[in-house]
Enzyme design. Structure first.
Site, short mmCIF file in Angstrom:
data_model
loop_
_atom_site.label_atom_id
_atom_site.label_comp_id
_atom_site.label_asym_id
_atom_site.label_seq_id
_atom_site.Cartn_x
_atom_site.Cartn_y
_atom_site.Cartn_z
N HIS A 78 0.86 -1.19 0.00
CA HIS A 78 0.00 0.00 0.00
C HIS A 78 0.89 1.23 0.00
O HIS A 78 1.58 1.52 0.98
CB HIS A 78 -0.90 0.00 1.24
CG HIS A 78 -2.11 0.87 1.10
ND1 HIS A 78 -2.04 2.24 1.06
CD2 HIS A 78 -3.43 0.56 0.99
CE1 HIS A 78 -3.26 2.75 0.94
NE2 HIS A 78 -4.12 1.75 0.89
N HIS A 122 -8.07 20.58 -52.06
CA HIS A 122 -7.77 19.20 -52.48
C HIS A 122 -6.29 19.05 -52.84
O HIS A 122 -5.92 18.15 -53.58
CB HIS A 122 -8.64 18.78 -53.67
CG HIS A 122 -10.07 19.20 -53.55
ND1 HIS A 122 -11.00 18.49 -52.83
CD2 HIS A 122 -10.72 20.28 -54.03
CE1 HIS A 122 -12.16 19.11 -52.89
NE2 HIS A 122 -12.03 20.20 -53.60
N SER A 133 20.10 13.98 -43.71
CA SER A 133 20.10 12.57 -44.08
C SER A 133 21.51 12.03 -43.96
O SER A 133 22.48 12.71 -44.34
CB SER A 133 19.58 12.40 -45.51
OG SER A 133 19.84 11.08 -45.98
N ARG A 146 -1.94 6.34 -14.17
CA ARG A 146 -0.53 6.65 -13.89
C ARG A 146 0.27 6.80 -15.18
O ARG A 146 1.28 7.51 -15.22
CB ARG A 146 0.11 5.54 -13.04
CG ARG A 146 -0.31 5.51 -11.59
CD ARG A 146 0.27 4.27 -10.92
NE ARG A 146 -0.26 4.06 -9.58
CZ ARG A 146 0.36 4.38 -8.45
NH1 ARG A 146 1.56 4.94 -8.50
NH2 ARG A 146 -0.20 4.16 -7.28
#
Length: 481
Positions: free
Chosen positions: A81, A154, A284, A333
């Site tokens: 506890h 679009h 890169s 949690r």
């Protein structure tokens, strides 16, 4: 144990700010519990409960941060506890208070009330960073209020807009997020002193059936803990619907952030706008020329995680049996701290992007010139009609030339030569001298610059007006970097 030999959440080790990470740390959590025990003892003493000495309170106040985690962990192993383990640990350093720590309270007195304090602090941090982010983007919108750019519907070229006007679309959604998060923050109340199943029975016993004193205790502890009021009723816990109301605006902000970062990634592909790229940054490992939008990609990546977390709190709220069930604990949690940690780093990253966005007007202008001839056809038709031409005849002439130009662009990969075709056509001779004016991009943006001005003045400035000190703190922090 070597920290590199075990898993560590990237949200803490790699991404979130020190401020937000500390807010969800064990030090914050358990020192908050101790402050809550002090507030309870002070309120009980003030309302006449015997056996709570000034020395007991003094010892508690002197040891708020003196937490022996080894003792607490050993005690929790024994008792299974966590709250009682910390009651015992606190009592060792405040022996005069050992018998009255947690007096009359249930575990949720410290766990739930402590969480609410931590969550409110986290919301304050999120609001602060969101205000900073909005402020940076507003400056960008103002600077580029009148710079024409292709609009897209679009993701196909449409009527022109301006770079600043597009930024107001992002700003408007961020203002909605600010409103929603402010509302969630202001709606947070304290669980208060409600007892094991919310009936306050233990406190009724302590105060010998005095309802007024028990109500006063609830209000007094709430005020000592920084809340003006508590939830009027509770089971063992505060309603887990509160968590839904709190995480919903964070998830909604995640959607906003993802949309903005995606727009920036699309614009980076078009080479019109780029996020900041540092001098020694590598885009890169193989392609040295690349300047990848890694910040925007991170925002999208983490925002997706943030958006998914609302599902957890919805499901948790839906299965709280009767006065409570403990299957909320482990989930909360993880879920709730992760939501705040994720929102925190998304905001920090967005702020970094907005404060250093790079705009390439020449590329934007080149892209406009590829599409503007088609968009200008209606203006050209109207100019010909003013010179006495037939609308139907003019429409047919320009239709034929437009199709020829479109074929050259699509099939031969060449530049749009519609204007050259119009210049070469004897039919359009009456308006050749007017073409520069008819093709001026600034005449195709409608009220976009004025819309930016109005939006910033009447909406952004108004929303940020009460945050003058927060914005001053941002300026000071930037100066001190």
């Amino acid at each position: 144990m070597d920290p590199n030999s075990t898993y560590s959440s990237p949200l803490v080790s790699r991404y979130a700010s020190k401020e937000m990470s500390e807010n969800f740390s064990n030090n914050t959590r358990f020192s908050t519990w101790r402050k809550l025990w002090i507030n309870l003892a002070k309120a009980e003493k003030q309302l006449g409960l015997e056996g709570i000495s000034d020395l007991a309170i003094e010892q508690m106040e002197n040891n708020v941060y003196n937490i022996d985690y080894e003792v607490a962990q050993e005690e929790e192993k024994k008792r299974r506890h966590d709250v009682m383990a910390h009651v015992y640990t606190f009592g060792l350093v405040a022996p005069e208070a050992a018998g009255i720590i947690h007096l009359g309270a249930t575990s949720c007195y410290v766990t739930d009330n402590g969480d609410l304090i931590i969550y409110r602090n986290a919301l304050d941090m999120i609001i602060k960073k969101l205000v900073w982010t909005i402020s940076d983007l507003a400056k960008f919108a103002k600077e580029y209020r009148a710079l024409p750019t292709l609009g897209f519907t679009h993701f196909q070229p449409a009527q022109l807009t301006t770079v600043g006007k597009r930024a107001t679309l992002w700003l408007q959604e961020l203002l909605m997020d600010l409103r929603n998060i402010e509302r969630a923050r202001d709606d947070l109340k304290f669980r208060g002193v409600k007892g094991t199943t919310g009936t306050q029975a233990s406190f009724m016993q302590l105060f010998h059936g005095n309802h007024e004193k028990v109500e006063e205790l609830d209000q007094l502890v709430s005020e000592l803990s920084g809340f003006s009021s508590s939830y009027p009723v509770a089971g063992q816990t505060y309603s887990r619907k509160v968590d839904v109301d709190m995480l919903s605006p964070l998830a909604s902000f995640g959607a906003t952030a993802h949309r903005i970062a995606t727009d920036i990634r699309l614009l980076a592909h078009m080479k019109e706008i780029e996020e900041p790229f540092e001098k020694d940054q590598i885009g890169s490992s193989a392609m040295a020329y690349k300047r990848n939008p890694m910040r925007s990609e991170r925002v999208c990546s983490l925002s997706r995680h943030l958006m998914t977390l609302i599902g957890n709190v919805l499901q948790t709220a839906s299965v709280q049996w009767l006065e409570r069930t403990l299957d909320d604990s482990a989930n909360r949690r993880i879920t709730i701290p992760e939501a705040f940690l994720t929102a925190d780093i998304v905001l920090s990253t967005l702020q970094n992007i907005f404060s250093g966005l790079v705009v390439y007007p020449m590329v934007i202008d080149r892209n406009i010139k590829q599409e503007l001839p088609f968009m200008a056809t209606e203006n050209i038709i109207m100019a010909m009609v003013e010179k006495g031409g037939s609308r139907q005849d003019c429409h047919e002439e320009i239709r034929v030339l437009s199709h020829q130009a479109a074929r050259v662009v699509k099939e031969e990969g060449k530049q749009n030569d519609l204007i050259e075709r119009i210049r070469s056509s004897s039919y359009f001779a009456p308006i050749i001298a007017d073409l520069p004016k008819l093709l001026d991009p600034s005449t195709f943006i409608g009220r976009a610059p004025e819309q930016v001005d109005t939006f910033l003045e009447k909406h952004v400035d108004v929303a940020l007006a009460k945050y003058s000190q927060t914005l001053e703190a941002k300026t000071e922090a930037q100066v001190n970097v």
